[in-house]
Design a protein around this motif. Structure first.
Motif, PDB file in Angstrom:
ATOM      1  N   VAL A 244      -9.754 -14.321  -4.781  1.00  0.00           N
ATOM      2  CA  VAL A 244      -9.251 -13.057  -5.321  1.00  0.00           C
ATOM      3  C   VAL A 244      -8.325 -12.372  -4.314  1.00  0.00           C
ATOM      4  O   VAL A 244      -7.259 -11.872  -4.680  1.00  0.00           O
ATOM      5  CB  VAL A 244     -10.426 -12.123  -5.689  1.00  0.00           C
ATOM      6  N   ALA A 245      -8.725 -12.371  -3.033  1.00  0.00           N
ATOM      7  CA  ALA A 245      -7.923 -11.714  -2.006  1.00  0.00           C
ATOM      8  C   ALA A 245      -6.560 -12.370  -1.825  1.00  0.00           C
ATOM      9  O   ALA A 245      -5.592 -11.715  -1.438  1.00  0.00           O
ATOM     10  CB  ALA A 245      -8.685 -11.707  -0.678  1.00  0.00           C
ATOM     11  N   GLU A 246      -6.479 -13.668  -2.122  1.00  0.00           N
ATOM     12  CA  GLU A 246      -5.215 -14.387  -1.961  1.00  0.00           C
ATOM     13  C   GLU A 246      -4.234 -14.120  -3.099  1.00  0.00           C
ATOM     14  O   GLU A 246      -3.061 -14.454  -2.993  1.00  0.00           O
ATOM     15  CB  GLU A 246      -5.488 -15.893  -1.863  1.00  0.00           C
ATOM     16  N   ASP A 247      -4.701 -13.521  -4.198  1.00  0.00           N
ATOM     17  CA  ASP A 247      -3.796 -13.228  -5.311  1.00  0.00           C
ATOM     18  C   ASP A 247      -2.772 -12.175  -4.874  1.00  0.00           C
ATOM     19  O   ASP A 247      -3.144 -11.130  -4.328  1.00  0.00           O
ATOM     20  CB  ASP A 247      -4.584 -12.725  -6.522  1.00  0.00           C
ATOM     21  N   PRO A 248      -1.483 -12.416  -5.112  1.00  0.00           N
ATOM     22  CA  PRO A 248      -0.447 -11.491  -4.633  1.00  0.00           C
ATOM     23  C   PRO A 248      -0.522 -10.090  -5.252  1.00  0.00           C
ATOM     24  O   PRO A 248      -0.017  -9.131  -4.656  1.00  0.00           O
ATOM     25  CB  PRO A 248       0.860 -12.194  -5.028  1.00  0.00           C
ATOM     26  N   ASP A 249      -1.144  -9.951  -6.409  1.00  0.00           N
ATOM     27  CA  ASP A 249      -1.223  -8.647  -7.065  1.00  0.00           C
ATOM     28  C   ASP A 249      -2.471  -7.859  -6.687  1.00  0.00           C
ATOM     29  O   ASP A 249      -2.612  -6.709  -7.093  1.00  0.00           O
ATOM     30  CB  ASP A 249      -1.180  -8.825  -8.591  1.00  0.00           C
ATOM     31  N   VAL A 250      -3.373  -8.460  -5.951  1.00  0.00           N
ATOM     32  CA  VAL A 250      -4.587  -7.774  -5.511  1.00  0.00           C
ATOM     33  C   VAL A 250      -4.335  -7.167  -4.130  1.00  0.00           C
ATOM     34  O   VAL A 250      -4.079  -7.877  -3.165  1.00  0.00           O
ATOM     35  CB  VAL A 250      -5.782  -8.745  -5.464  1.00  0.00           C
ATOM     36  N   LYS A 251      -4.390  -5.830  -4.069  1.00  0.00           N
ATOM     37  CA  LYS A 251      -4.153  -5.129  -2.805  1.00  0.00           C
ATOM     38  C   LYS A 251      -5.401  -5.062  -1.934  1.00  0.00           C
ATOM     39  O   LYS A 251      -5.323  -5.068  -0.709  1.00  0.00           O
ATOM     40  CB  LYS A 251      -3.655  -3.705  -3.089  1.00  0.00           C
ATOM     41  N   ASP A 252      -6.550  -4.970  -2.564  1.00  0.00           N
ATOM     42  CA  ASP A 252      -7.812  -4.880  -1.830  1.00  0.00           C
ATOM     43  C   ASP A 252      -8.957  -5.217  -2.786  1.00  0.00           C
ATOM     44  O   ASP A 252      -8.775  -5.252  -4.005  1.00  0.00           O
ATOM     45  CB  ASP A 252      -7.988  -3.466  -1.261  1.00  0.00           C
ATOM     46  N   ILE A 253     -10.142  -5.467  -2.228  1.00  0.00           N
ATOM     47  CA  ILE A 253     -11.333  -5.747  -3.029  1.00  0.00           C
ATOM     48  C   ILE A 253     -12.384  -4.702  -2.691  1.00  0.00           C
ATOM     49  O   ILE A 253     -12.719  -4.509  -1.519  1.00  0.00           O
ATOM     50  CB  ILE A 253     -11.896  -7.157  -2.748  1.00  0.00           C
ATOM     51  N   GLN A 254     -12.894  -4.037  -3.712  1.00  0.00           N
ATOM     52  CA  GLN A 254     -13.963  -3.064  -3.491  1.00  0.00           C
ATOM     53  C   GLN A 254     -15.336  -3.722  -3.476  1.00  0.00           C
ATOM     54  O   GLN A 254     -16.196  -3.371  -2.680  1.00  0.00           O
ATOM     55  CB  GLN A 254     -13.922  -1.984  -4.577  1.00  0.00           C
ATOM     56  N   ASP A 287      -6.418 -11.972 -16.598  1.00  0.00           N
ATOM     57  CA  ASP A 287      -6.560 -13.283 -17.245  1.00  0.00           C
ATOM     58  C   ASP A 287      -6.383 -14.418 -16.242  1.00  0.00           C
ATOM     59  O   ASP A 287      -7.097 -15.429 -16.294  1.00  0.00           O
ATOM     60  CB  ASP A 287      -5.545 -13.421 -18.380  1.00  0.00           C
ATOM     61  N   ARG A 288      -5.434 -14.238 -15.323  1.00  0.00           N
ATOM     62  CA  ARG A 288      -5.175 -15.278 -14.320  1.00  0.00           C
ATOM     63  C   ARG A 288      -6.382 -15.453 -13.397  1.00  0.00           C
ATOM     64  O   ARG A 288      -6.819 -16.578 -13.121  1.00  0.00           O
ATOM     65  CB  ARG A 288      -3.925 -14.891 -13.513  1.00  0.00           C
ATOM     66  N   LEU A 289      -6.953 -14.329 -12.935  1.00  0.00           N
ATOM     67  CA  LEU A 289      -8.121 -14.398 -12.058  1.00  0.00           C
ATOM     68  C   LEU A 289      -9.346 -14.928 -12.807  1.00  0.00           C
ATOM     69  O   LEU A 289     -10.140 -15.694 -12.258  1.00  0.00           O
ATOM     70  CB  LEU A 289      -8.433 -13.011 -11.484  1.00  0.00           C
ATOM     71  N   LEU A 290      -9.462 -14.506 -14.060  1.00  0.00           N
ATOM     72  CA  LEU A 290     -10.588 -14.957 -14.873  1.00  0.00           C
ATOM     73  C   LEU A 290     -10.586 -16.473 -15.030  1.00  0.00           C
ATOM     74  O   LEU A 290     -11.608 -17.144 -14.834  1.00  0.00           O
ATOM     75  CB  LEU A 290     -10.527 -14.288 -16.243  1.00  0.00           C
ATOM     76  N   ASP A 291      -9.429 -17.031 -15.366  1.00  0.00           N
ATOM     77  CA  ASP A 291      -9.314 -18.487 -15.525  1.00  0.00           C
ATOM     78  C   ASP A 291      -9.624 -19.210 -14.219  1.00  0.00           C
ATOM     79  O   ASP A 291     -10.298 -20.242 -14.212  1.00  0.00           O
ATOM     80  CB  ASP A 291      -7.908 -18.860 -16.003  1.00  0.00           C
ATOM     81  N   LEU A 292      -9.135 -18.661 -13.104  1.00  0.00           N
ATOM     82  CA  LEU A 292      -9.329 -19.296 -11.804  1.00  0.00           C
ATOM     83  C   LEU A 292     -10.814 -19.307 -11.411  1.00  0.00           C
ATOM     84  O   LEU A 292     -11.348 -20.338 -10.982  1.00  0.00           O
ATOM     85  CB  LEU A 292      -8.517 -18.555 -10.743  1.00  0.00           C
TER      86      LEU A 292
END
Length: 333
Positions: A244-254, A287-292
């Motif tokens: 998830v952190a490597e996804d370019p659209d994810v700025k941070d993870i809570q 959707d992209r993260l869900l599939d991954l």
């Protein structure tokens, strides 16, 4: 009825094989005990009876745990296998107690048994069959850990990857390991009692077998109690957080949660994104993260939520730790 038969086909195969083999072994040992009165054979008979009943329950539980979620049980039935394993260890605990008590009485009042050839023959057959099941369970552990090795690897390497095995497979491996070692102890005890007159050896072997069974009871109980409550899978949590952190659209993870539900994993992710993106764009990211994440081993369902980026780093984007290397084949290209 059709649904039950379909689910049974999906049950844990090593459990079914072990249950059938241990039933045959228990019958052979029972015949030998009633003909010879050998107390070590009595302990082994109880051990095999306990294992057979145990593994039949585990097979059925592993099958029922694959039942699809329903409106009444939205989280599915994954923990059924943990509950069944908890019930199954009670059977083993009773058999363990009987083996220890029987061995203690034999030490206090040793009685010479007969039928040396019959006892050794039955024990020899039992050891061979138990080792066969142990080998099969070891192969299944390596398969579940995605390791392709042959030869003696299912016996020598399985211990290292035991924590990555399914609860049912792990239970079969541990029980048949104890059964194989217990059979060897009983075999040696019969030889010592016959050739050296050490009648107490059979009682000592019976107690040792009972204590080993109690060890399995304790270990299996603790592991499945954690599973029934809901335990975090630390390795998969690290792995999924990295994805998830490597996804370019994810700025941070809570927050990331990966909870074991029997053989399956339930994942929940709360990520921060750029608030300037449209709802449609964020929906595509979801959707992209869900599939991954659903492609990862054992993941059954995923819940992904988003919040706006607050500019404060909560989850550090670092190089994947050692545990992450085990899942490198699952990383996106």
């Amino acid at each position: 009825m059709k649904e039950i038969l379909t689910l049974l086909k999906e049950g844990n195969k090593p459990s079914l094989l072990a249950a059938i083999v241990n039933t045959v072994i228990a019958i052979l040992k029972a015949i030998a005990f009633f003909l010879t009165g050998n107390i070590a054979m009595f302990a082994e008979m109880l051990h095999s009876l306990g294992d057979a009943a145990n593994q039949f329950f585990v097979y059925i539980g592993s099958a029922l745990s694959k039942k699809a979620p329903t409106p009444k049980f939205p989280n599915g039935f994954g923990r059924v296998v943990n509950l069944v394993c908890l019930g199954a260890v009670i059977v083993v605990a009773i058999m363990s107690y009987e083996a220890i008590i029987g061995g203690w009485h034999h030490i206090l009042n040793p009685v010479k048994s007969s039928g040396l050839v019959l006892n050794l023959s039955v024990l020899g057959i039992a050891i061979a069959l138990e080792f066969f099941v142990l080998y099969k369970a070891g192969k299944e552990i390596l398969h579940e850990a995605e390791i392709d090795k042959g030869g003696l690897a299912p016996i020598t390497t399985s211990f290292k990857h035991l924590n990555r095995a399914k609860p049912a497979t792990k239970l079969v491996f541990m029980e048949d390991l104890v059964a194989t070692v217990g059979g060897i102890l009983a075999f040696v005890a019969v030889l010592f009692a016959h050739f050296f007159g050490l009648l107490v050896a059979e009682g000592i072997a019976s107690i040792a077998i009972g204590l080993m069974m109690f060890y399995v009871v304790g270990k299996v109980f603790l592991e499945n109690a954690r599973g029934a409550i809901g335990e975090t899978d630390e390795e998969m949590l690290t792995h999924i957080a990295h994805l998830v952190a490597e996804d370019p659209d994810v700025k941070d993870i809570q927050r990331v949660e990966v909870v074991k539900e029997g053989e399956f994993l339930h994942v929940e992710v709360v990520a921060e994104v750029d608030p300037s993106h449209t709802v449609a764009y964020i929906d595509d990211v979801r959707d992209r993260l869900l599939d991954l994440i659903l492609q990862q081993k054992g993941v059954q369902d995923v819940l992904i939520s988003f919040d706006e980026d607050d500019g404060v780093s909560t989850w550090q984007k670092v190089n994947p730790p050692r545990a992450e290397q085990q899942f490198s084949s699952k990383l996106p290209k």
